[in-house]
Design a protein around this motif. Structure first.
Motif, mmCIF file in Angstrom:
data_model
loop_
_atom_site.group_PDB
_atom_site.id
_atom_site.type_symbol
_atom_site.label_atom_id
_atom_site.label_comp_id
_atom_site.label_asym_id
_atom_site.label_seq_id
_atom_site.Cartn_x
_atom_site.Cartn_y
_atom_site.Cartn_z
ATOM 1 N N THR A 131 -28.523 -31.584 -99.173
ATOM 2 C CA THR A 131 -28.768 -30.168 -100.094
ATOM 3 C C THR A 131 -27.414 -29.391 -99.722
ATOM 4 O O THR A 131 -26.831 -28.630 -100.720
ATOM 5 C CB THR A 131 -29.939 -29.550 -99.946
ATOM 6 O OG1 THR A 131 -31.103 -30.301 -100.058
ATOM 7 C CG2 THR A 131 -30.230 -28.390 -100.675
ATOM 8 N N LEU A 132 -27.277 -29.287 -98.510
ATOM 9 C CA LEU A 132 -26.080 -28.450 -98.103
ATOM 10 C C LEU A 132 -24.754 -28.929 -98.272
ATOM 11 O O LEU A 132 -24.006 -28.168 -98.754
ATOM 12 C CB LEU A 132 -26.029 -28.305 -96.285
ATOM 13 C CG LEU A 132 -27.295 -27.587 -95.816
ATOM 14 C CD1 LEU A 132 -27.154 -27.832 -94.371
ATOM 15 C CD2 LEU A 132 -26.961 -26.297 -96.118
ATOM 16 N N ILE A 133 -24.687 -30.243 -98.402
ATOM 17 C CA ILE A 133 -23.313 -30.773 -98.995
ATOM 18 C C ILE A 133 -23.037 -30.484 -100.438
ATOM 19 O O ILE A 133 -22.008 -29.971 -100.929
ATOM 20 C CB ILE A 133 -23.240 -32.522 -98.899
ATOM 21 C CG1 ILE A 133 -23.256 -32.803 -97.384
ATOM 22 C CG2 ILE A 133 -22.206 -33.090 -99.881
ATOM 23 C CD1 ILE A 133 -23.319 -34.294 -97.173
ATOM 24 N N LEU A 134 -24.153 -30.702 -101.221
ATOM 25 C CA LEU A 134 -24.099 -30.337 -102.670
ATOM 26 C C LEU A 134 -23.954 -28.775 -103.043
ATOM 27 O O LEU A 134 -22.975 -28.444 -103.811
ATOM 28 C CB LEU A 134 -25.161 -30.809 -103.536
ATOM 29 C CG LEU A 134 -25.317 -32.358 -103.444
ATOM 30 C CD1 LEU A 134 -26.839 -32.753 -104.067
ATOM 31 C CD2 LEU A 134 -24.299 -33.025 -104.149
ATOM 32 N N THR A 135 -24.621 -28.045 -102.284
ATOM 33 C CA THR A 135 -24.517 -26.510 -102.594
ATOM 34 C C THR A 135 -23.103 -26.176 -101.873
ATOM 35 O O THR A 135 -22.416 -25.245 -102.608
ATOM 36 C CB THR A 135 -25.776 -25.665 -101.964
ATOM 37 O OG1 THR A 135 -25.775 -26.048 -100.585
ATOM 38 C CG2 THR A 135 -26.857 -26.014 -102.534
#
Length: 325
Positions: A131-135
């Motif tokens: 999730t952190l990678i995508l956001t």
């Protein structure tokens, strides 16, 4: 009398022309609006806030914009390359090489490899990490691949939502990172046989002199160890820098430290992103039977003997080998 009125008229025309010319010059020479504010900031203008920080009256850092240019011009494309580039590279590799199949097929006997607690820790770190990678990709480089194709209103709302999700998901990620680092490090220590694993690319090559080579490996192979220590190191950097960026009023870092944190955060994100793609491909598509380990905690016995033979021999010898009922 007519001459008097004529002279008065000429004087008024001359007066208004002079005033108009002066006004035009003032308009061109004096910056207005945002330009005026920016000019004042560049000249070192200060303000007043309720903060007690050493830098409380400094509105912006205007002394080194190179850091921000580095982040926007190099690190943003770098994160895109780490994500999309690694996906393309692995997709092409699998098309050419194929996957690593079990030579003797599935035995049907499932050996316990991870406990339920270990599986919970893994997903506690993995789901927030993705999730952190995508956001983070949206916040850092979204203007390249998304903003040109959507409305400004949608873009503003999407970035705002990505920022809120990014901040919230940082905390479960840090908890997962801390637990994995502390509890799993004992099985990730390098051994001499790890060098041979690298020399034959782990036995995953299906052609040439590497075909059929399966080097010795303990509980974790050399590639997994390299990923673990990369995650441990850069997970620490990305967590520490992230806390400084989320809570500037708590830590009150200097402007220079804040800019350094931005760079370290982005560099760590690029490295973790690239390794995450490799890890995901190796655990799912590349290794037949590998994903089962982090779903149920069990692996097929033939998978264990092919990919982690030393570990399998060890638990068989010491009596800790446990099959699924």
């Amino acid at each position: 009398m007519n001459k008097l009125f004529t002279r008065i008229g000429l004087a008024l025309v001359l007066l208004f022309s002079t005033l108009s010319f002066a006004a035009d010059n003032a308009t061109h020479e004096q910056p207005v609006g945002n330009d005026a504010l920016w000019a004042q900031l560049q000249d070192g203008a200060t303000g007043y806030t309720t903060s007690h920080s050493e830098f409380h009256n400094m509105p912006i850092n205007s002394y080194d914009l190179r850091v921000l240019e580095l982040r926007s011009d190099w690190l943003a494309p770098g994160l895109m390359a780490a994500l999309f580039g690694m996906i393309v590279i692995f997709a092409l590799f699998i098309m050419v090489n194929g996957i690593s199949k079990l030579h003797h097929g599935f035995s049907g006997k499932m050996v316990q490899r991870w406990s339920k607690f270990d599986i919970s820790i893994h997903w506690l770190g993995a789901i927030p990490c993705l999730t952190l990678i995508l956001t983070g990709l949206t916040l850092l480089a979204g203007r390249f691949f998304l903003q040109p194709y959507v409305s400004e209103g949608f873009w503003a709302s999407f970035v705002y939502l990505a920022k809120q999700i990014h901040n919230v998901m940082a905390f479960p990620f840090m908890i997962g990172w801390l637990l994995m680092t502390c509890l799993w490090a004992k099985n990730q220590l390098p051994k001499m046989y790890d060098l041979k694993w690298f020399l034959v690319v782990g036995g995953y090559i299906n052609f040439g002199p590497f075909k059929g080579k399966h080097p010795d490996s303990g509980f974790a192979n050399a590639g997994e160890k390299m990923w673990f220590w990369t995650f441990a190191l850069f997970g620490l950097v990305i967590s520490a820098s992230g806390l400084l960026l989320i809570f500037p009023n708590v830590f009150e870092p200097s402007r220079t430290l804040s800019l350094i944190s931005l760079i370290l955060h982005a560099v760590s994100a690029i490295i973790i992103c690239a390794f995450s793609i490799v890890h995901i491909f190796m655990a799912t598509v590349m290794s037949e039977g590998g994903m089962e380990c982090m779903v149920s905690g069990y692996c097929d016995e033939n998978w264990a003997t092919q990919h982690h033979n030393l570990w399998y021999d060890e638990i068989k010898a010491n009596g800790t080998l446990k099959y699924r009922d």
